[in-house]
Write a protein that holds these residues in place. Structure first.
Motif, mmCIF file in Angstrom:
data_model
loop_
_atom_site.group_PDB
_atom_site.id
_atom_site.type_symbol
_atom_site.label_atom_id
_atom_site.label_comp_id
_atom_site.label_asym_id
_atom_site.label_seq_id
_atom_site.Cartn_x
_atom_site.Cartn_y
_atom_site.Cartn_z
ATOM 1 N N LEU A 34 32.274 57.712 40.674
ATOM 2 C CA LEU A 34 32.218 56.718 41.745
ATOM 3 C C LEU A 34 31.996 55.315 41.179
ATOM 4 O O LEU A 34 32.612 54.347 41.644
ATOM 5 N N ASP A 35 31.118 55.210 40.182
ATOM 6 C CA ASP A 35 30.878 53.911 39.541
ATOM 7 C C ASP A 35 32.166 53.349 38.949
ATOM 8 O O ASP A 35 32.473 52.158 39.106
ATOM 9 N N LEU A 36 32.916 54.190 38.263
ATOM 10 C CA LEU A 36 34.155 53.743 37.624
ATOM 11 C C LEU A 36 35.204 53.350 38.665
ATOM 12 O O LEU A 36 35.982 52.414 38.441
ATOM 13 N N ILE A 37 35.223 54.058 39.788
ATOM 14 C CA ILE A 37 36.144 53.696 40.871
ATOM 15 C C ILE A 37 35.775 52.324 41.430
ATOM 16 O O ILE A 37 36.644 51.475 41.682
ATOM 17 N N ILE A 38 34.473 52.106 41.628
ATOM 18 C CA ILE A 38 33.999 50.807 42.122
ATOM 19 C C ILE A 38 34.372 49.696 41.146
ATOM 20 O O ILE A 38 34.851 48.625 41.547
ATOM 21 N N ILE A 39 34.162 49.945 39.868
ATOM 22 C CA ILE A 39 34.493 48.955 38.833
ATOM 23 C C ILE A 39 35.982 48.629 38.852
ATOM 24 O O ILE A 39 36.384 47.461 38.781
ATOM 25 N N ALA A 40 36.810 49.661 38.965
ATOM 26 C CA ALA A 40 38.261 49.453 38.995
ATOM 27 C C ALA A 40 38.682 48.665 40.235
ATOM 28 O O ALA A 40 39.514 47.745 40.154
ATOM 29 N N VAL A 71 35.072 25.656 40.403
ATOM 30 C CA VAL A 71 34.675 26.058 41.757
ATOM 31 C C VAL A 71 35.135 27.482 42.050
ATOM 32 O O VAL A 71 34.381 28.296 42.591
ATOM 33 N N ALA A 72 36.373 27.778 41.678
ATOM 34 C CA ALA A 72 36.907 29.121 41.930
ATOM 35 C C ALA A 72 36.117 30.186 41.182
ATOM 36 O O ALA A 72 36.032 31.336 41.628
ATOM 37 N N GLY A 73 35.521 29.796 40.055
ATOM 38 C CA GLY A 73 34.759 30.752 39.255
ATOM 39 C C GLY A 73 33.628 31.405 40.015
ATOM 40 O O GLY A 73 33.293 32.566 39.772
ATOM 41 N N GLY A 74 33.034 30.668 40.947
ATOM 42 C CA GLY A 74 31.962 31.251 41.752
ATOM 43 C C GLY A 74 32.443 32.450 42.542
ATOM 44 O O GLY A 74 31.719 33.438 42.706
ATOM 45 N N PHE A 75 33.690 32.361 43.012
ATOM 46 C CA PHE A 75 34.275 33.483 43.759
ATOM 47 C C PHE A 75 34.568 34.652 42.826
ATOM 48 O O PHE A 75 34.357 35.810 43.182
ATOM 49 N N TYR A 76 35.034 34.358 41.597
ATOM 50 C CA TYR A 76 35.295 35.434 40.637
ATOM 51 C C TYR A 76 34.004 36.159 40.269
ATOM 52 O O TYR A 76 33.963 37.390 40.186
ATOM 53 N N MET A 77 32.952 35.378 40.020
ATOM 54 C CA MET A 77 31.690 35.972 39.576
ATOM 55 C C MET A 77 31.041 36.820 40.664
ATOM 56 O O MET A 77 30.236 37.697 40.380
ATOM 57 N N MET A 78 31.403 36.538 41.902
ATOM 58 C CA MET A 78 30.879 37.329 43.011
ATOM 59 C C MET A 78 31.194 38.810 42.823
ATOM 60 O O MET A 78 30.353 39.677 43.065
ATOM 61 N N TRP A 79 32.408 39.108 42.349
ATOM 62 C CA TRP A 79 32.810 40.502 42.169
ATOM 63 C C TRP A 79 31.993 41.177 41.069
ATOM 64 O O TRP A 79 31.636 42.351 41.181
ATOM 65 N N LEU A 80 31.682 40.428 40.019
ATOM 66 C CA LEU A 80 30.892 40.987 38.919
ATOM 67 C C LEU A 80 29.463 41.273 39.365
ATOM 68 O O LEU A 80 28.905 42.338 39.071
ATOM 69 N N VAL A 81 28.875 40.308 40.079
ATOM 70 C CA VAL A 81 27.507 40.491 40.573
ATOM 71 C C VAL A 81 27.455 41.643 41.576
ATOM 72 O O VAL A 81 26.539 42.475 41.543
ATOM 73 N N GLY A 83 29.391 44.193 41.668
ATOM 74 C CA GLY A 83 29.553 45.455 40.943
ATOM 75 C C GLY A 83 28.239 45.982 40.398
ATOM 76 O O GLY A 83 27.943 47.179 40.501
ATOM 77 N N VAL A 84 27.433 45.085 39.829
ATOM 78 C CA VAL A 84 26.126 45.505 39.303
ATOM 79 C C VAL A 84 25.242 46.010 40.431
ATOM 80 O O VAL A 84 24.533 47.012 40.293
ATOM 81 N N GLY A 85 25.296 45.325 41.566
ATOM 82 C CA GLY A 85 24.480 45.744 42.699
ATOM 83 C C GLY A 85 24.884 47.100 43.242
ATOM 84 O O GLY A 85 24.036 47.893 43.649
#
Length: 207
Positions: A34-40, A71-81, A83-85
């Motif tokens: 499930l984690d790997l699916i979420i990451i993908a 500015v767009a980077g904030g939106f990209y980083m949202m996905w990374l943050v 994912g950790v959550g």
């Protein structure tokens, strides 16, 4: 003795390669299916939304003479943050960044910077994982989510500036300030999304 030394010298690279394989195997094994699916999924969403977000941010950043990715980077980083959550596991952000880099680098789609793509996409994830590892948090509260987004976007924007733009000091400081605010906002949005998902019973139990 000389023959034995030659054999040992030949075996050493193989042993090193085996060690690398063992490291990656142990790293991946701590993630469930499930984690790997979420990451993908999050990796794909981050790449898929990039062509939509960047033109919009250029409207804001154009008059300020700073790169739109700040500015767009904030939106990209949202996905990374996010994912950790969702997984609650250290290394998730790095893995998402790595998967995104391989997608962009392998397909040559929007945002490819050649071999440097591996660095520009992966290092912000490393910054998130290191920050959360030091604080012992996993996107469990608003401050750690904000901090993760800030550090990730500053890391990404700073690296892109070093590699490509090389802005003068004043525009660079302005760009990094905007990057911090944008990244922090992305972290907050990730936390809010995670909070809503928690109500449905989805996501890491400490989120």
């Amino acid at each position: 003795m000389h023959w034995k030394r030659q054999n040992l010298n030949c075996i050493k690279p193989l042993m090193y390669t085996g060690g690398e394989i063992m490291f990656w195997q142990k790293f991946i094994e701590k993630f469930s299916v499930l984690d790997l699916i979420i990451i993908a999924m999050l990796s794909a969403l981050g790449i898929a939304t990039k062509p939509i977000v960047v033109p919009i941010t250029h409207i804001i950043t154009g008059p300020l003479l700073i790169p739109g990715g700040v500015v767009a980077g904030g939106f990209y980083m949202m996905w990374l943050v996010l994912g950790v959550g969702l997984t609650g596991k250290c290394g998730t952000a790095t893995l998402i960044g790595l998967v995104q880099a391989l997608m962009v680098f392998g397909t040559g789609i929007f945002g490819s910077h050649g071999a440097m793509t591996l660095l520009s996409y992966t290092l912000p994830g490393v910054a998130i994982d290191l920050a959360l590892w030091f604080t012992r948090h996993r996107v469990c509260c608003l401050p750690c989510s904000f901090l993760a987004g800030v550090l990730a976007n500053i890391c990404g924007s700073g690296l892109v500036n070093i590699l490509y733009f090389r802005l003068p000091l004043v525009p660079l400081m302005l760009a990094l300030t905007v990057a911090a605010l944008s990244g922090g906002l992305g972290g907050i949005i990730a936390y809010k999304i995670l909070h809503q998902l928690k109500k449905t019973g989805f996501g890491h139990k400490t989120a």
